[in-house]
Design an enzyme around this catalytic site. Structure first.
Site, PDB file in Angstrom:
ATOM      1  N   LEU A  27      -4.845   5.565  13.615  1.00 27.98           N
ATOM      2  CA  LEU A  27      -5.200   4.197  14.018  1.00 27.98           C
ATOM      3  C   LEU A  27      -6.116   3.573  12.975  1.00 27.98           C
ATOM      4  O   LEU A  27      -6.917   4.256  12.347  1.00 27.98           O
ATOM      5  CB  LEU A  27      -5.952   4.239  15.359  1.00 27.98           C
ATOM      6  CG  LEU A  27      -5.196   4.797  16.556  1.00 27.98           C
ATOM      7  CD1 LEU A  27      -6.153   4.928  17.742  1.00 27.98           C
ATOM      8  CD2 LEU A  27      -4.024   3.898  16.909  1.00 27.98           C
ATOM      9  N   ASP A  69      -5.046  11.305  14.881  1.00 29.07           N
ATOM     10  CA  ASP A  69      -6.487  11.092  14.681  1.00 29.07           C
ATOM     11  C   ASP A  69      -7.323  12.302  15.107  1.00 29.07           C
ATOM     12  O   ASP A  69      -8.550  12.189  15.230  1.00 29.07           O
ATOM     13  CB  ASP A  69      -6.934   9.859  15.474  1.00 29.07           C
ATOM     14  CG  ASP A  69      -6.443   8.567  14.819  1.00 29.07           C
ATOM     15  OD1 ASP A  69      -6.811   8.325  13.663  1.00 29.07           O
ATOM     16  OD2 ASP A  69      -5.682   7.812  15.466  1.00 29.07           O
ATOM     17  N   GLU A  74     -15.290  14.224  16.838  1.00 26.25           N
ATOM     18  CA  GLU A  74     -16.472  13.702  17.533  1.00 26.25           C
ATOM     19  C   GLU A  74     -16.095  12.866  18.758  1.00 26.25           C
ATOM     20  O   GLU A  74     -16.867  12.781  19.714  1.00 26.25           O
ATOM     21  CB  GLU A  74     -17.264  12.809  16.572  1.00 26.25           C
ATOM     22  CG  GLU A  74     -18.439  12.116  17.232  1.00 26.25           C
ATOM     23  CD  GLU A  74     -19.187  11.226  16.269  1.00 26.25           C
ATOM     24  OE1 GLU A  74     -20.311  11.598  15.937  1.00 26.25           O
ATOM     25  OE2 GLU A  74     -18.662  10.188  15.842  1.00 26.25           O
ATOM     26  N   ASP A  75     -14.903  12.256  18.731  1.00 24.49           N
ATOM     27  CA  ASP A  75     -14.597  11.280  19.775  1.00 24.49           C
ATOM     28  C   ASP A  75     -14.228  11.865  21.140  1.00 24.49           C
ATOM     29  O   ASP A  75     -14.575  11.279  22.160  1.00 24.49           O
ATOM     30  CB  ASP A  75     -13.517  10.306  19.275  1.00 24.49           C
ATOM     31  CG  ASP A  75     -14.072   9.450  18.150  1.00 24.49           C
ATOM     32  OD1 ASP A  75     -15.237   9.032  18.253  1.00 24.49           O
ATOM     33  OD2 ASP A  75     -13.363   9.222  17.151  1.00 24.49           O
ATOM     34  N   ARG A  94      -5.090   8.875  21.824  1.00 25.13           N
ATOM     35  CA  ARG A  94      -6.083   9.919  21.593  1.00 25.13           C
ATOM     36  C   ARG A  94      -6.521  10.644  22.876  1.00 25.13           C
ATOM     37  O   ARG A  94      -7.280  11.620  22.796  1.00 25.13           O
ATOM     38  CB  ARG A  94      -7.298   9.330  20.868  1.00 25.13           C
ATOM     39  CG  ARG A  94      -6.954   8.671  19.534  1.00 25.13           C
ATOM     40  CD  ARG A  94      -8.165   8.504  18.653  1.00 25.13           C
ATOM     41  NE  ARG A  94      -8.770   9.797  18.343  1.00 25.13           N
ATOM     42  CZ  ARG A  94      -9.940   9.951  17.753  1.00 25.13           C
ATOM     43  NH1 ARG A  94     -10.641   8.890  17.399  1.00 25.13           N
ATOM     44  NH2 ARG A  94     -10.431  11.161  17.507  1.00 25.13           N
ATOM     45  N   ARG A 140     -13.515   0.972  22.799  1.00 27.13           N
ATOM     46  CA  ARG A 140     -13.124   2.321  23.217  1.00 27.13           C
ATOM     47  C   ARG A 140     -13.953   2.862  24.394  1.00 27.13           C
ATOM     48  O   ARG A 140     -13.518   3.784  25.082  1.00 27.13           O
ATOM     49  CB  ARG A 140     -13.287   3.295  22.043  1.00 27.13           C
ATOM     50  CG  ARG A 140     -12.498   2.931  20.799  1.00 27.13           C
ATOM     51  CD  ARG A 140     -11.012   3.127  20.996  1.00 27.13           C
ATOM     52  NE  ARG A 140     -10.273   2.731  19.805  1.00 27.13           N
ATOM     53  CZ  ARG A 140     -10.054   3.534  18.766  1.00 27.13           C
ATOM     54  NH1 ARG A 140     -10.526   4.771  18.770  1.00 27.13           N
ATOM     55  NH2 ARG A 140      -9.378   3.090  17.731  1.00 27.13           N
ATOM     56  N   HIS A 171     -16.963   1.673  16.415  1.00 26.53           N
ATOM     57  CA  HIS A 171     -17.821   2.501  17.260  1.00 26.53           C
ATOM     58  C   HIS A 171     -19.292   2.155  17.000  1.00 26.53           C
ATOM     59  O   HIS A 171     -19.637   1.724  15.894  1.00 26.53           O
ATOM     60  CB  HIS A 171     -17.623   3.989  16.918  1.00 26.53           C
ATOM     61  CG  HIS A 171     -16.355   4.578  17.438  1.00 26.53           C
ATOM     62  ND1 HIS A 171     -15.420   5.167  16.619  1.00 26.53           N
ATOM     63  CD2 HIS A 171     -15.864   4.688  18.699  1.00 26.53           C
ATOM     64  CE1 HIS A 171     -14.411   5.619  17.355  1.00 26.53           C
ATOM     65  NE2 HIS A 171     -14.655   5.331  18.616  1.00 26.53           N
ATOM     66  N   CYS A 258     -17.756  11.271  12.573  1.00 29.69           N
ATOM     67  CA  CYS A 258     -16.623  11.541  13.469  1.00 29.69           C
ATOM     68  C   CYS A 258     -15.857  12.801  13.102  1.00 29.69           C
ATOM     69  O   CYS A 258     -15.060  13.296  13.894  1.00 29.69           O
ATOM     70  CB  CYS A 258     -15.689  10.347  13.552  1.00 29.69           C
ATOM     71  SG  CYS A 258     -15.421   9.489  12.039  1.00 29.69           S
TER      72      CYS A 258
HETATM   73  C1  CIR Z   1      -9.591   5.859  15.459  1.00 30.28           C
HETATM   74  O1  CIR Z   1      -9.381   4.655  15.305  1.00 30.28           O
HETATM   75  O2  CIR Z   1      -9.804   6.364  16.556  1.00 30.28           O
HETATM   76  C2  CIR Z   1      -9.584   6.759  14.246  1.00 30.28           C
HETATM   77  N1  CIR Z   1      -8.610   6.284  13.319  1.00 30.28           N
HETATM   78  C3  CIR Z   1     -10.949   6.784  13.609  1.00 30.28           C
HETATM   79  C4  CIR Z   1     -11.980   7.387  14.499  1.00 30.28           C
HETATM   80  C5  CIR Z   1     -13.341   7.369  13.892  1.00 30.28           C
HETATM   81  N2  CIR Z   1     -14.265   7.952  14.791  1.00 30.28           N
HETATM   82  C6  CIR Z   1     -15.551   7.656  14.822  1.00 30.28           C
HETATM   83  O3  CIR Z   1     -16.005   6.755  14.123  1.00 30.28           O
HETATM   84  N3  CIR Z   1     -16.296   8.314  15.691  1.00 30.28           N
END
Ligand code: CIR
Length: 266
Positions: A27, A69, A74-75, A94, A140, A171, A258
């Site tokens: 993404l 992703d 971290e997410d 995700r 998110r 984020h 992340c």
């Molecule tokens: C996203 O859009 O979810 C991933 N392409 C990038 C996630 C980056 N995560 C973060 O900054 N904690």
């Protein structure tokens, strides 16, 4: 909550996940070209090496092709010394990453809890400070998820504050980082929100906003490659830095924080 010195940066362990070939489909808000998986893996290896240099034992999980992703570990989760919380990422593609990371969390922690309710929280929206945990509302992370997460943190004795992430920022931590000991690195718009009133805030120099996302790991601050003024600012504040290339991660809006879950058990 009573300040816990080092909560935000003293770690012993990290979990990371090798970037999948499918990361090219990751993404992104704006298309600046697809990341190259081979180059991304090279950068990722350097990242792991830097975490090790900072004193961490790093568990490298295998790539998950079904989740482009998924290297941004971290997410889908959040870790504290008391245990791990499995989150519910706010992007449809995700959501399944949470289920995938759970077994590793169970291996590392006696206590693993799912985010209660039906709301969404991405770990990238959670900024751990030594005396408070900030939860950013974003595209998110919704209020329902943030409140459920806040409630859970409070049962563990932490205080958490829900904040609005400035517009146009993926984020909360895309625009700020903790440098430990009450010091924050932030973009100017993030600093102007007032969330960090009473703390020492270093403002990321103009043209270097991507470098607002750094990570302090023990006595080292990992800084993305290509942002010399931010690096100099952090060093002038008395902290040692190490440069990490994140050119491929950046193409899919990824940064340093992340790419790992960092924690200690004490
Ligand atoms: C996203 O859009 O979810 C991933 N392409 C990038 C996630 C980056 N995560 C973060 O900054 N904690």
């Amino acid at each position: 909550m009573p300040p816990r010195s080092g909560l935000s940066f003293r770690f012993t362990h990290a979990i990371v996940r090798t970037p999948a070939q499918s990361v090219a489909n990751g993404l992104r808000a704006e298309d600046a070209g697809d990341p190259d998986a081979t180059a991304f893996r090279r950068e990722h290896e350097r990242y792991v090496h830097c975490l090790q240099e900072a004193g961490l034992a790093v568990e490298v999980l295998p790539a998950l092709e079904a989740y482009p992703d998924s290297c941004f570990v971290e997410d889908p989760a959040y870790c504290l010394p008391e245990g791990a919380i499995v989150l519910r990422p706010g992007a449809v593609s995700r959501v399944g990453e949470a289920r995938e990371i759970r077994p590793e969390l169970e291996r590392c922690f006696d206590t693993v809890i799912d985010l209660p309710g039906a709301g969404f929280v991405d770990g990238g929206d959670v900024l751990t400070l030594d005396d408070n945990i900030l939860i950013g509302l974003s595209a998110r992370t919704d209020r329902q998820g943030a409140e459920a997460f806040q409630g859970l943190l409070e049962t563990w004795g932490y205080s958490a504050r829900i904040c609005e992430t400035p517009d146009g920022v993926l984020h909360f931590k895309t625009a700020c980082s903790t440098l430990g000991d009450g010091m924050i690195l932030a973009t100017e718009p993030m600093a102007e929100t007032g969330f960090f009133a009473g703390r020492r805030v270093l403002i990321v120099p103009g043209g270097e906003t991507y470098a607002a996302n750094v990570i302090r790991v023990n006595d080292l601050v990992l800084v993305p490659e290509g942002y010399p003024r931010t690096k100099a600012l952090i060093e002038a504040a008395g902290l040692a830095t190490v440069i990490v290339p994140t050119h491929e991660a950046r193409k899919v809006d990824g940064g340093l924080s992340c790419l790992s879950l960092r924690f200690s058990w004490a």
